[in-house]
Write a protein that holds these residues in place. Structure first.
Motif, short mmCIF file in Angstrom:
data_model
loop_
_atom_site.label_atom_id
_atom_site.label_comp_id
_atom_site.label_asym_id
_atom_site.label_seq_id
_atom_site.Cartn_x
_atom_site.Cartn_y
_atom_site.Cartn_z
N SER A 80 -2.56 10.78 5.72
CA SER A 80 -3.36 9.97 6.65
C SER A 80 -4.13 10.88 7.60
N TYR A 129 0.83 -1.20 0.00
CA TYR A 129 0.00 0.00 0.00
C TYR A 129 0.87 1.26 0.00
N GLU A 130 1.93 1.22 0.79
CA GLU A 130 2.79 2.40 0.95
C GLU A 130 3.78 2.56 -0.20
N GLU A 149 -11.56 7.50 -7.02
CA GLU A 149 -10.28 7.69 -7.69
C GLU A 149 -10.45 8.65 -8.86
N PRO A 185 4.31 6.48 -3.98
CA PRO A 185 3.15 7.32 -3.68
C PRO A 185 3.34 8.13 -2.40
N ILE A 195 1.00 9.56 0.93
CA ILE A 195 -0.27 9.28 1.61
C ILE A 195 -0.50 10.33 2.68
N SER A 234 -0.65 8.84 -6.22
CA SER A 234 0.30 8.04 -6.96
C SER A 234 0.81 8.83 -8.16
N ASP A 261 -7.60 8.01 4.27
CA ASP A 261 -6.34 8.37 3.65
C ASP A 261 -6.64 9.02 2.31
N SER A 269 -14.24 3.98 -1.73
CA SER A 269 -13.07 4.61 -2.35
C SER A 269 -13.44 5.31 -3.65
N TYR A 329 -4.71 9.42 -1.13
CA TYR A 329 -3.59 8.66 -1.71
C TYR A 329 -3.19 9.29 -3.04
N LYS A 345 -9.37 6.77 0.54
CA LYS A 345 -9.52 5.45 1.14
C LYS A 345 -10.19 5.60 2.51
N GLY A 379 -2.59 1.76 -4.83
CA GLY A 379 -3.64 2.20 -3.92
C GLY A 379 -4.31 1.10 -3.13
#
Length: 797
Positions: free
Chosen positions: A625, A278-279, A557, A621, A623, A634, A630, A555, A632, A767, A284
């Protein structure tokens, strides 16, 4: 040489330990010899592991493994973690942790009657197999770099020696990449030694780690995961020990703390890998149903299934039911947990998933492949063969007194459902071996009903008593929980706009399980706190599932082109690209995006850079938080405004998705897969998407291809004159198969502002409640270890 000798002597000691312990079980006076041999092996393994770590820290590139998986540029923590960066090192890590687990197990079993000889004989067999894998016969991490010919980039060689006449016959050029290499082999080593040149003065730098491994979680995830793998050995050896003696009364309570600890640690390791993805990977998500991810999930599911039926056997034994209920099922599950760990190793390291998984190691060769098959086959045959031999002794008729509405039957059903899930994942994961593959939708569709059933069973089983229950009592007990579930689930479904019936049912069942467990936990916390473990673990799993629902169903996007200093609105935030900074000694670029929402302001910095390891463009990416979600980011590309690129529309498509542009219907039909083994080694490859374009009653088929050749990465555009359409592939992910394209008109291709503009292309997503995923896992692990403490005390009784 010294490392190979240590491993060889350790292997001999492990085999002696196995034999001595087995003879002790057969009545010979050899127990102390078994202990001495096992402790000798353990000390040698610890020394070998320390030696490998020392070689890495001191940059001793005379060893092939050190050269291939470390470099001078690695930070100290990552440099130490390069210990397990390759096949040889990961086997050493598994061996080291298995050895430590064995020392604890030896001490544990020595205090429990005649258990030690049986348990340690089988455990020493497991250590012998892993030792054999890292021995000079197979994947030895102490091989010298000159043992087999290897081509080393001249960048790693002492530059003052390159013009030496000694090297001229060993320097080669790669015409495709323009790079020069030195062929290192035993002949060159002899020449260097004869002229007084040490390898440490000749090779000054290593090849380094894959950039995706130079992450903080590289230091944490593999050791925890392999600790879980190592501890999975123990339920296997306890099951074998019970069958060796043909006594099944004590093995449940003796093995219970171990299978709880193994499942808790393995579950934590799996999800730390999910957080790492994820990180780091930028798509994502945290779970892609990748075959190698799945291969660690399968033994965890089997272990959790075994926990539930072991509870029933333990309870029925305490009521005087002899060996207890479900003894055969428990033996099978405990045996299969470790067999599936070995099978996971086979999938990951045999090369069979080279084209199906980004996590898989490259093909290790036919001999190692055969050895891994023998490893799996030996433990499968040993376990199931012994079970078949003892089958008639286990076929004891136990009078069944429980009704349909009983906790026993609920727990058994839960174990069957978990086993069914593991079988589904096993079949899908193994499909590439037979030349087939399944996508993520297969796993989602098959496991979603199972998750719903598990949630309902979890809540209902805790409302039931052992043996039998009256329907009226269950209804009365569940009234508060059912009422609260209806209200809370309705709020989640309505406010979240959930329309999928299966997701609705999952929300209801998960909420029901959460409320029932929380209600019982609140009552227990005032009294016997040692009973809390199971309820806390169940609460953790429920919180995790709610996080999965929130972070996937809710979610959103959006692909955004951020022109420098020009704000854009997305998800309620004003986003402004403010420029980039060079970081990490000017090797990476951090692209700064300022976010504003009301009076709050944040800055995130996704990263892009060209990796020296594989000459590829790497993306990391960023993030943001927040307590409930989150945001996100990318990075997908950067245009410095001087390339006069076509103006168009940037769109991301998943496999099977379609979109419209200027009257054309574009469908992403198939994925053009690269050779993953070549790709992971930094070689040349092609990857792309097969598209179908429909416009004005005509259909066109074409491929948007990304081609890497040496240091160059080329994206060939698709030009369809009849449709007045140009399609430019920008990015494609081999794991998720998600691709990003720029669609533009041919007749508008060169329309651009006379003033160059910097543009950062990002994929932004939200997210919601993804923090519940990570929180739920931590709560679950806490519950497992509270249960371990309780069952550890009971094992002494």
């Amino acid at each position: 040489m010294i490392g190979s000798i240590i491993i060889t002597v350790a292997l001999a000691s492990s085999i002696i330990s196995m034999v001595m312990y087995y003879l002790a079980f057969r009545g010979y006076n050899s127990l102390n010899y078994g202990r001495i041999a096992y402790h000798t092996m353990s000390m040698l393994v610890i020394v070998a592991a320390a030696l490998l770590e020392y070689l890495l820290i001191t940059h001793n590139y005379s060893f092939k493994y050190v050269f291939e998986y470390s470099s001078n540029e690695l930070k100290r923590g990552i440099l130490m973690a390069s210990f397990w960066g390759g096949q040889e090192g990961s086997f050493m890590l598994w061996l080291f942790l298995t050895t430590i687990v064995g020392l604890i197990l030896q001490n544990y079993s020595s205090k429990r009657g005649d258990l030690e000889p049986r348990v340690m004989a089988v455990f020493s067999l497991a250590t012998s197999f892993i030792l054999l894998m890292v021995s000079p016969l197979f994947k030895n991490p102490f091989v010298n770099i000159w043992a087999e010919p290897i081509f080393i980039s001249v960048k790693s060689i002492n530059q003052s020696l390159l013009n030496s006449p000694l090297l001229q016959n060993f320097i080669f050029s790669d015409g495709s990449s323009g790079q020069n290499f030195v062929k290192m082999d035993s002949h060159l080593y002899s020449i260097l030694s004869a002229n007084g040149i040490a390898i440490k003065d000749f090779i000054l730098n290593g090849r380094g780690l894959n950039p995706q491994l130079t992450n903080f979680w590289m230091q944490v995830h593999p050791p925890i995961l392999f600790t879980g793998f190592s501890m999975a050995t123990v339920p296997f050896v306890f099951a074998m020990a019970a069958m060796m003696k043909n006594d099944y009364r004590d093995w449940v309570k003796q093995s219970f703390p171990w299978i709880l600890a193994a499942s808790g640690i393995l579950g934590l390791g799996i999800m730390l890998g999910g957080y790492w993805a994820y990180e780091m990977l930028g798509w994502g998500g945290y779970w892609a149903w990748d075959p190698v991810e799945n291969s660690s999930l399968i033994p965890w599911l089997v272990g959790v299934a075994a926990i539930h039926t072991l509870l029933v056997q333990r309870k029925s034994q305490s009521k005087g039911d002899g060996i207890g209920r479900y003894a055969k099922i428990n033996l099978i599950l405990c045996l299969m947990m470790y067999v599936l760990v070995i099978y996971s190793t086979f999938l990951t390291r045999s090369g069979v998933l080279g084209d199906a998984s980004v996590h898989s190691f490259v093909d290790p060769g036919a001999i190692v492949y055969i050895f891994l098959v023998v490893f799996v086959g030996t433990f499968l045959f040993l376990g199931l063969g012994t079970l078949a031999y003892r089958w008639k002794y286990l076929s004891v008729n136990i009078k069944s007194e429980e009704g349909i509405l009983s906790r026993e039957l609920s727990l058994f059903t839960a174990a069957i459902v978990l086993s069914a899930s593991s079988l589904i994942v096993l079949l899908g994961t193994s499909a590439p071996i037979f030349g087939h593959s399944v996508d993520a939708s297969f796993y989602n569709q098959m496991n979603l009903p199972i998750a719903i059933i598990i949630g309902l069973l979890n809540g209902l089983s805790l409302l039931m008593k052992w043996k039998s229950n009256k329907k009226e009592e269950i209804i009365k007990k569940s009234f508060l929980a059912v009422s609260a579930t209806i209200v809370i689930s309705a709020l989640i479904i309505i406010l979240g706009g959930i329309t999928d019936i299966m997701v609705m049912l999952l929300t209801i069942s998960t909420t029901f399980a959460l409320i029932v467990n929380a209600e019982i936990a609140v009552r227990i916390i005032r009294g016997n706190k040692k009973m809390l473990g199971a309820y806390i673990a169940h609460i953790g799993i429920s919180v995790f599932l709610l996080g999965v629902i929130g972070s996937t169903v809710y979610s959103r996007e959006k692909d955004i082109n951020l022109t420098k200093n020009i704000p854009q609105e997305a998800f309620g935030y004003k986003m402004t690209f403010t420029g980039y900074d060079q970081i990490d000694n000017n090797t990476k670029y951090a692209f700064n995006v300022k976010l504003q929402k009301g009076d709050k302001s944040y800055t995130v910095s996704p990263i892009m850079y060209i990796s020296d390891f594989n000459n590829g463009l790497m993306r990391e990416p960023a993030i943001l938080s927040l307590p409930t979600k989150d945001v996100y980011f990318s990075p997908m590309g950067y245009d410095n405004g001087t390339d006069n690129k076509a103006q168009g529309q940037t769109i991301s498509l998943g496999l099977g998705d379609s979109t419209s542009f200027d009257g054309s219907e574009i469908s992403y039909k198939d994925f053009v897969a690269p050779d993953m083994s070549v790709m992971m080694k930094g070689g040349d490859f092609k990857m792309g998407a097969k598209l179908k374009i429909d416009k004005n009653g005509k259909s066109y088929k074409s491929e948007a291809i990304m081609e890497k050749h040496g240091r160059d990465v080329k994206f060939d555009p698709i030009i369809i004159n009849d449709a007045n359409l140009k399609i430019q592939l920008q990015k494609i992910d081999p794991t998720s198969k998600q691709a990003q394209f720029i669609f533009s008109k041919l007749n508008g291709e060169n329309t651009s502002d006379s003033t160059p503009k910097e543009v950062l292309q990002i994929s932004a997503s939200t997210k919601p409640f993804v923090n519940l995923v990570w929180t739920g896992i931590l709560i679950m692990v806490l519950g497992f270890f509270i249960s371990v403490a309780r069952r550890l005390k009971e094992s002494m009784i």
